[in-house]
Design a protein around this motif. Structure first.
Motif, mmCIF file in Angstrom:
data_model
loop_
_atom_site.group_PDB
_atom_site.id
_atom_site.type_symbol
_atom_site.label_atom_id
_atom_site.label_comp_id
_atom_site.label_asym_id
_atom_site.label_seq_id
_atom_site.Cartn_x
_atom_site.Cartn_y
_atom_site.Cartn_z
ATOM 1 N N VAL A 176 0.853 -1.181 0.000
ATOM 2 C CA VAL A 176 0.000 0.000 0.000
ATOM 3 C C VAL A 176 0.894 1.237 0.000
ATOM 4 O O VAL A 176 1.597 1.498 0.976
ATOM 5 C CB VAL A 176 -0.939 0.022 1.230
ATOM 6 C CG1 VAL A 176 -1.877 1.221 1.166
ATOM 7 C CG2 VAL A 176 -1.734 -1.277 1.336
ATOM 8 N N GLY A 177 0.916 1.951 -1.112
ATOM 9 C CA GLY A 177 1.717 3.169 -1.186
ATOM 10 C C GLY A 177 3.204 2.933 -1.014
ATOM 11 O O GLY A 177 3.897 3.769 -0.422
ATOM 12 N N THR A 178 3.734 1.826 -1.531
ATOM 13 C CA THR A 178 5.161 1.535 -1.386
ATOM 14 C C THR A 178 5.966 2.232 -2.484
ATOM 15 O O THR A 178 5.666 2.060 -3.664
ATOM 16 C CB THR A 178 5.410 0.014 -1.441
ATOM 17 O OG1 THR A 178 4.878 -0.591 -0.264
ATOM 18 C CG2 THR A 178 6.901 -0.296 -1.523
ATOM 19 N N PRO A 179 6.992 2.988 -2.124
ATOM 20 C CA PRO A 179 7.803 3.714 -3.125
ATOM 21 C C PRO A 179 8.880 2.828 -3.738
ATOM 22 O O PRO A 179 10.061 2.960 -3.420
ATOM 23 C CB PRO A 179 8.405 4.859 -2.301
ATOM 24 C CG PRO A 179 8.552 4.275 -0.926
ATOM 25 C CD PRO A 179 7.393 3.328 -0.745
ATOM 26 N N PHE A 180 8.492 1.933 -4.624
ATOM 27 C CA PHE A 180 9.464 1.019 -5.223
ATOM 28 C C PHE A 180 10.531 1.773 -6.018
ATOM 29 O O PHE A 180 11.661 1.314 -6.142
ATOM 30 C CB PHE A 180 8.750 0.009 -6.124
ATOM 31 C CG PHE A 180 7.933 -0.989 -5.367
ATOM 32 C CD1 PHE A 180 8.544 -1.995 -4.642
ATOM 33 C CD2 PHE A 180 6.546 -0.918 -5.360
ATOM 34 C CE1 PHE A 180 7.787 -2.913 -3.925
ATOM 35 C CE2 PHE A 180 5.787 -1.830 -4.660
ATOM 36 C CZ PHE A 180 6.404 -2.833 -3.933
ATOM 37 N N LEU A 181 10.171 2.919 -6.579
ATOM 38 C CA LEU A 181 11.137 3.740 -7.304
ATOM 39 C C LEU A 181 11.670 4.880 -6.443
ATOM 40 O O LEU A 181 12.430 5.718 -6.922
ATOM 41 C CB LEU A 181 10.493 4.318 -8.572
ATOM 42 C CG LEU A 181 9.964 3.309 -9.593
ATOM 43 C CD1 LEU A 181 9.317 4.034 -10.768
ATOM 44 C CD2 LEU A 181 11.068 2.395 -10.077
ATOM 45 N N GLY A 182 11.262 4.936 -5.189
ATOM 46 C CA GLY A 182 11.678 6.016 -4.311
ATOM 47 C C GLY A 182 10.677 7.162 -4.296
ATOM 48 O O GLY A 182 9.677 7.152 -5.020
ATOM 49 N N SER A 183 10.951 8.135 -3.460
ATOM 50 C CA SER A 183 10.081 9.304 -3.315
ATOM 51 C C SER A 183 10.925 10.577 -3.260
ATOM 52 O O SER A 183 11.886 10.652 -2.483
ATOM 53 C CB SER A 183 9.233 9.202 -2.050
ATOM 54 O OG SER A 183 8.534 10.409 -1.799
ATOM 55 N N VAL A 184 10.546 11.566 -4.063
ATOM 56 C CA VAL A 184 11.260 12.842 -4.078
ATOM 57 C C VAL A 184 11.183 13.527 -2.710
ATOM 58 O O VAL A 184 12.060 14.309 -2.348
ATOM 59 C CB VAL A 184 10.685 13.747 -5.193
ATOM 60 C CG1 VAL A 184 11.211 15.175 -5.083
ATOM 61 C CG2 VAL A 184 11.046 13.166 -6.565
ATOM 62 N N GLY A 222 15.134 6.544 -7.431
ATOM 63 C CA GLY A 222 16.098 5.924 -8.321
ATOM 64 C C GLY A 222 15.807 6.188 -9.780
ATOM 65 O O GLY A 222 16.540 5.728 -10.657
ATOM 66 N N TYR A 223 14.740 6.930 -10.060
ATOM 67 C CA TYR A 223 14.390 7.252 -11.442
ATOM 68 C C TYR A 223 14.908 8.646 -11.793
ATOM 69 O O TYR A 223 15.339 9.410 -10.915
ATOM 70 C CB TYR A 223 12.876 7.171 -11.639
ATOM 71 C CG TYR A 223 12.064 8.093 -10.753
ATOM 72 C CD1 TYR A 223 11.665 9.353 -11.189
ATOM 73 C CD2 TYR A 223 11.677 7.702 -9.466
ATOM 74 C CE1 TYR A 223 10.925 10.197 -10.390
ATOM 75 C CE2 TYR A 223 10.933 8.540 -8.649
ATOM 76 C CZ TYR A 223 10.562 9.787 -9.121
ATOM 77 O OH TYR A 223 9.828 10.628 -8.311
ATOM 78 N N LEU A 254 21.710 4.431 -3.679
ATOM 79 C CA LEU A 254 21.518 4.591 -5.120
ATOM 80 C C LEU A 254 22.109 3.416 -5.890
ATOM 81 O O LEU A 254 21.588 3.025 -6.942
ATOM 82 C CB LEU A 254 22.130 5.910 -5.582
ATOM 83 C CG LEU A 254 21.435 7.171 -5.042
ATOM 84 C CD1 LEU A 254 22.212 8.420 -5.437
ATOM 85 C CD2 LEU A 254 19.990 7.259 -5.539
ATOM 86 N N THR A 255 23.184 2.832 -5.374
ATOM 87 C CA THR A 255 23.739 1.627 -5.991
ATOM 88 C C THR A 255 22.746 0.474 -5.905
ATOM 89 O O THR A 255 22.573 -0.294 -6.857
ATOM 90 C CB THR A 255 25.061 1.232 -5.310
ATOM 91 O OG1 THR A 255 26.009 2.282 -5.490
ATOM 92 C CG2 THR A 255 25.613 -0.058 -5.889
ATOM 93 N N GLU A 256 22.078 0.357 -4.773
ATOM 94 C CA GLU A 256 21.062 -0.687 -4.604
ATOM 95 C C GLU A 256 19.878 -0.441 -5.527
ATOM 96 O O GLU A 256 19.320 -1.378 -6.108
ATOM 97 C CB GLU A 256 20.610 -0.730 -3.139
ATOM 98 C CG GLU A 256 19.684 -1.874 -2.802
ATOM 99 C CD GLU A 256 20.379 -3.235 -2.810
ATOM 100 O OE1 GLU A 256 19.709 -4.220 -2.461
ATOM 101 O OE2 GLU A 256 21.568 -3.309 -3.163
ATOM 102 N N ARG A 257 19.493 0.809 -5.709
ATOM 103 C CA ARG A 257 18.423 1.145 -6.657
ATOM 104 C C ARG A 257 18.812 0.694 -8.065
ATOM 105 O O ARG A 257 17.998 0.115 -8.793
ATOM 106 C CB ARG A 257 18.186 2.654 -6.662
ATOM 107 C CG ARG A 257 17.519 3.200 -5.438
ATOM 108 C CD ARG A 257 16.030 3.109 -5.569
ATOM 109 N NE ARG A 257 15.378 3.716 -4.414
ATOM 110 C CZ ARG A 257 14.226 3.304 -3.924
ATOM 111 N NH1 ARG A 257 13.615 2.287 -4.495
ATOM 112 N NH2 ARG A 257 13.690 3.893 -2.890
ATOM 113 N N ALA A 258 20.041 0.960 -8.443
ATOM 114 C CA ALA A 258 20.504 0.574 -9.778
ATOM 115 C C ALA A 258 20.488 -0.940 -9.940
ATOM 116 O O ALA A 258 20.145 -1.461 -11.016
ATOM 117 C CB ALA A 258 21.904 1.128 -10.023
ATOM 118 N N ARG A 259 20.835 -1.667 -8.900
ATOM 119 C CA ARG A 259 20.813 -3.131 -8.982
ATOM 120 C C ARG A 259 19.405 -3.648 -9.222
ATOM 121 O O ARG A 259 19.190 -4.549 -10.048
ATOM 122 C CB ARG A 259 21.373 -3.733 -7.688
ATOM 123 C CG ARG A 259 21.457 -5.259 -7.710
ATOM 124 C CD ARG A 259 21.965 -5.807 -6.394
ATOM 125 N NE ARG A 259 20.986 -5.650 -5.324
ATOM 126 C CZ ARG A 259 19.957 -6.478 -5.141
ATOM 127 N NH1 ARG A 259 19.748 -7.491 -5.954
ATOM 128 N NH2 ARG A 259 19.133 -6.285 -4.120
#
Length: 474
Positions: A176-184, A222-223, A254-259
């Motif tokens: 529910v509302g999980t920021p899989f790509l992150g949040s600004v 991460g986007y 950010l490295t983990e986001r890229a992975r």
């Protein structure tokens, strides 16, 4: 940030219990300083969790009362969710809340969750198989179901990726509302001092705390989100440091986001519930103010084609911008990535777990009934916008309803979230300062408090958000 944190040595609550830590500078500074991550906590990872979990600060229970913090805004307790789940399972003991120290990395908390979930599943299976006649009754071997809000979905993903056997024993993951790509918004929290927000002591304390937290850095987008005019870039560790964050923590996250972008990980039986139509910061640009880098949030994202390239205006070459909306904290693409089973609701991020439609969807999924998409996911519909930095006593707050053609049949009210003291309905009028046809009302609090704003269109479940009003700076 929905878990209560306590000092392990003294038992003193440090987060999620006494709201005075956010309204009283004398109390708040000490508690917020105590939450700063030390060197050991900053370095904690999966191996730490498996070998010797940290014990300076303990997560003792899920949030039990409304809470608030700058930028991320209101957080409602999880008691309604717990009640919903226990009402549809064989016995209340089938449901196990998992509080965690949200200050620390997602990977660290994922390892703790994997161990706790395996223990819970083993105990529950032993109980079920010990029930006389369970096999003859046609009961299936019990499996896991995770229900996760916000950052909790990232922790579940880490747990199941680290433990493939647990993933195989999992029937469903509801996020529910999980920021899989992150949040600004994580960048805006790191940038509070530069933004010169009020009250000064609270904003400075939250920014100082945020800069030490691995968990908050794990929420970095991460986007491609940094608008450079003719181009848009992904954040770098240097960018994050310029905005007030920690470059080492940022680089690791950010490295983990890229992975994840390259490898991906499919959550088993993933069902996403996504808040939509709310004004949501999706990208940011950078400005200089007195020699400081100030991050300004923007309510648009950038279109990407099938080759993952920016879509540009053919005449000017300027990247195409589009409002994708969201739940006020997480923009829609971030919350729905990785699943085609999405249910949309009109709701604010921190109050989704008390939202009637969210609880209905969770109940249906738990009972293995079809999930209904309910809304179109196109960003149209009622939205609520409140001051994301809260308000100061004596200064009027502007509360805005978006996506409505008329105020007819619509009510906007404000009441105390701590005492339940009711407030009077406010009058919504066209906002002359906005070009999107929004309706606004002004509210002036008569006391420092946490206030619940309720927008009821009469056609959908009411939208709610929490706003903290603090005393003026001394």
């Amino acid at each position: 940030m929905g878990s209560v944190l306590e000092d392990a040595a003294t038992g003193r609550p440090l987060w999620g219990v006494d709201l005075s830590m956010l309204t009283d500078a004398l109390t708040g500074r000490g508690l917020l300083d105590a939450l700063h991550a030390d060197e050991e906590e900053r370095a904690a990872d999966t191996d730490t969790a498996r070998r010797a979990p940290l014990a300076r600060i303990l997560a003792t229970k899920l949030l039990a009362k409304p809470w608030w913090l700058p930028v991320f805004e209101g957080l409602d307790p999880y008691s309604d969710l717990h009640k919903t789940l226990t009402s549809v399972v064989l016995a209340p003991e089938a449901v196990a809340p998992f509080p965690y120290d949200w200050r620390l990395t997602v990977a660290y908390n994922g390892a703790l969750l994997a161990r706790a979930a395996r223990t819970h599943l083993t105990r529950w299976r032993e109980r079920v198989t010990a029930t006389p006649g369970w096999s003859a009754a046609g009961w299936r071997q019990p499996r896991m179901m995770f229900v996760a809000h916000s950052m909790g979905g990232l922790v579940v993903r880490a747990a199941l990726e680290q433990d493939p056997e647990l993933a195989a024993d999992t029937r469903t993951v509801i996020t529910v509302g999980t920021p899989f790509l992150g949040s600004v918004k994580s960048v805006l929290a790191l940038n509070l001092v530069n933004a010169q927000a009020k009250p000064t002591w609270l904003q400075r304390s939250i920014q100082s705390l945020s800069a030490t937290l691995p968990g908050l850095h794990d929420l970095l987008p991460g986007y491609s989100c940094l608008d450079r005019g003719l181009d848009v870039e992904r954040l770098t560790a240097a960018d994050v440091a310029r905005f007030g964050g920690d470059p080492d923590l940022a680089a690791r996250s950010l490295t983990e986001r890229a992975r994840y972008r390259q490898e991906g990980f499919a959550l088993p039986g993933h069902r996403a519930i996504v808040g939509e139509a709310q004004p949501t910061v999706q990208t940011l640009d950078e400005q200089q103010q007195d020699g400081l880098a100030v991050a300004t949030g923007r309510h648009y994202a950038f279109d990407i084609d099938d080759d993952l390239e920016l879509v540009r205006d053919p005449a000017t070459g300027i990247p195409a911008r589009r409002n994708t909306y969201g739940d006020g904290t997480v923009h829609t693409p971030s919350a729905q990535i990785g699943t085609e089973a999405v249910a949309y609701v009109y709701g604010q991020h921190g109050t989704l777990m008390r939202h009637d439609e969210v609880l209905r969807q969770i109940r249906r999924i738990t009972l293995e009934r079809p999930q209904s998409s309910h809304l179109g996911g196109d960003g149209t519909g009622p939205g609520l916008e409140t001051p994301h930095l809260g308000g100061t006593l004596g200064q009027p707050l502007t509360l805005t309803a978006t996506g409505l053609d008329t105020p007819a049949g619509v009510t906007l009210s404000v009441h105390s979230a701590t005492t339940g003291r009711p407030g009077h309905p406010l009058t919504l009028r066209r906002d002359p300062d906005r070009t999107d046809g929004s309706l606004s009302a002004r509210f002036t609090a008569d006391a420092p408090d946490l206030y619940r704003v309720v927008l009821d269109t009469g056609r959908h479940a009411p939208l709610t958000q929490l706003v903290l009003v603090t005393p003026p700076d001394a």
